[in-house]
Design an enzyme around this catalytic site. Structure first.
Site, mmCIF file in Angstrom:
data_model
loop_
_atom_site.group_PDB
_atom_site.id
_atom_site.type_symbol
_atom_site.label_atom_id
_atom_site.label_comp_id
_atom_site.label_asym_id
_atom_site.label_seq_id
_atom_site.Cartn_x
_atom_site.Cartn_y
_atom_site.Cartn_z
ATOM 1 N N HIS A 15 -8.292 2.355 -5.426
ATOM 2 C CA HIS A 15 -7.520 1.379 -4.649
ATOM 3 C C HIS A 15 -6.053 1.698 -4.829
ATOM 4 O O HIS A 15 -5.611 1.971 -5.952
ATOM 5 C CB HIS A 15 -7.804 -0.047 -5.115
ATOM 6 C CG HIS A 15 -9.246 -0.394 -4.980
ATOM 7 N ND1 HIS A 15 -9.821 -0.668 -3.770
ATOM 8 C CD2 HIS A 15 -10.232 -0.449 -5.907
ATOM 9 C CE1 HIS A 15 -11.114 -0.884 -3.951
ATOM 10 N NE2 HIS A 15 -11.395 -0.757 -5.237
ATOM 11 N N TYR A 28 0.801 -1.230 0.000
ATOM 12 C CA TYR A 28 0.000 0.000 0.000
ATOM 13 C C TYR A 28 0.834 1.281 0.000
ATOM 14 O O TYR A 28 0.279 2.374 -0.061
ATOM 15 C CB TYR A 28 -0.958 -0.011 1.195
ATOM 16 C CG TYR A 28 -1.921 -1.184 1.146
ATOM 17 C CD1 TYR A 28 -2.848 -1.294 0.114
ATOM 18 C CD2 TYR A 28 -1.878 -2.200 2.106
ATOM 19 C CE1 TYR A 28 -3.708 -2.378 0.036
ATOM 20 C CE2 TYR A 28 -2.741 -3.285 2.038
ATOM 21 C CZ TYR A 28 -3.653 -3.369 1.002
ATOM 22 O OH TYR A 28 -4.506 -4.439 0.926
HETATM 23 C C1 DQA Z 1 -7.564 -1.643 -1.020
HETATM 24 C C2 DQA Z 1 -7.623 -3.055 -1.619
HETATM 25 C C3 DQA Z 1 -8.494 -3.973 -0.779
HETATM 26 O O1 DQA Z 1 -8.521 -5.276 -1.339
HETATM 27 C C4 DQA Z 1 -7.937 -4.078 0.631
HETATM 28 O O2 DQA Z 1 -8.798 -4.863 1.420
HETATM 29 C C5 DQA Z 1 -7.706 -2.749 1.249
HETATM 30 C C6 DQA Z 1 -7.150 -1.670 0.434
HETATM 31 C C7 DQA Z 1 -6.521 -0.776 -1.760
HETATM 32 O O3 DQA Z 1 -6.585 0.438 -1.593
HETATM 33 O O4 DQA Z 1 -5.654 -1.295 -2.467
HETATM 34 O O5 DQA Z 1 -7.886 -2.570 2.443
HETATM 35 O O6 DQA Z 1 -8.826 -1.036 -1.142
#
Ligand code: DQA
Length: 157
Positions: A101, A24
């Site tokens: 995302h 992330y």
């Molecule tokens: C997310 C992707 C989701 O699968 C995950 O559960 C997240 C973050 C992203 O920003 O990449 O918590 O939304």
């Protein structure tokens, strides 16, 4: 015309910067917030910021937004893959909505490839990290202002 844009972050996103940074990234949610609020202010618009680990609280916030916001930017976190309630709530607000995302949900586990929101939102930005969230915000403002390239504001900078 001053716009009101609702920015929503769901489960575990308060931990950005510290949570699985290899997936992330190292940028915290506060840094993303500052960048978005700065852009909104510069363009004369308002941001309503909402972040919660609780699905029902996000549904409540979306219900409160009916008739009050012009657009939505949403990263629902894991609720993306499970929440019909969030999908219905986004539909109820009935304004242009961008799903974001940080990671590329299509390049990860099978269960992340399905989004309950993807076919009811205006567009999706996935895999571009914190930058993608800010770019998506710019794109939403362009859309709401009725601007397209080459006159879109951020394209001039
Ligand atoms: C997310 C992707 C989701 O699968 C995950 O559960 C997240 C973050 C992203 O920003 O990449 O918590 O939304």
């Amino acid at each position: 015309m001053s716009l009101n844009v609702l920015v929503i972050h769901g489960a575990n996103l308060e931990l950005l910067g510290r949570r699985e940074p290899e997936i992330y990234g190292g940028t915290g949610l506060e840094v993303i917030r500052e960048a978005i609020e700065h852009r909104a202010e510069r363009r004369g618009h308002r941001v309503s910021w909402f972040s919660s680990n609780h699905e029902g609280e996000i549904v409540d916030e979306l219900n409160r937004a009916v008739g009050k916001v012009d657009g939505i930017l949403i990263n629902p976190g894991a609720f993306t893959h499970t929440s019909i309630a969030l999908r219905d709530a986004v539909l109820a607000v009935a304004v242009p909505t961008i799903e974001v995302h940080l990671s590329n949900i299509h390049a990860r586990e099978e269960f992340r490839r399905r989004s309950m929101l993807s076919d009811v939102v205006t567009g999706q930005v996935t895999g571009l990290g914190a930058t993608g969230t800010v770019l998506a915000f710019d794109a939403l403002l362009d859309l709401l202002e009725g601007k397209s390239l080459p006159e879109a504001k951020h394209a001039e900078e």
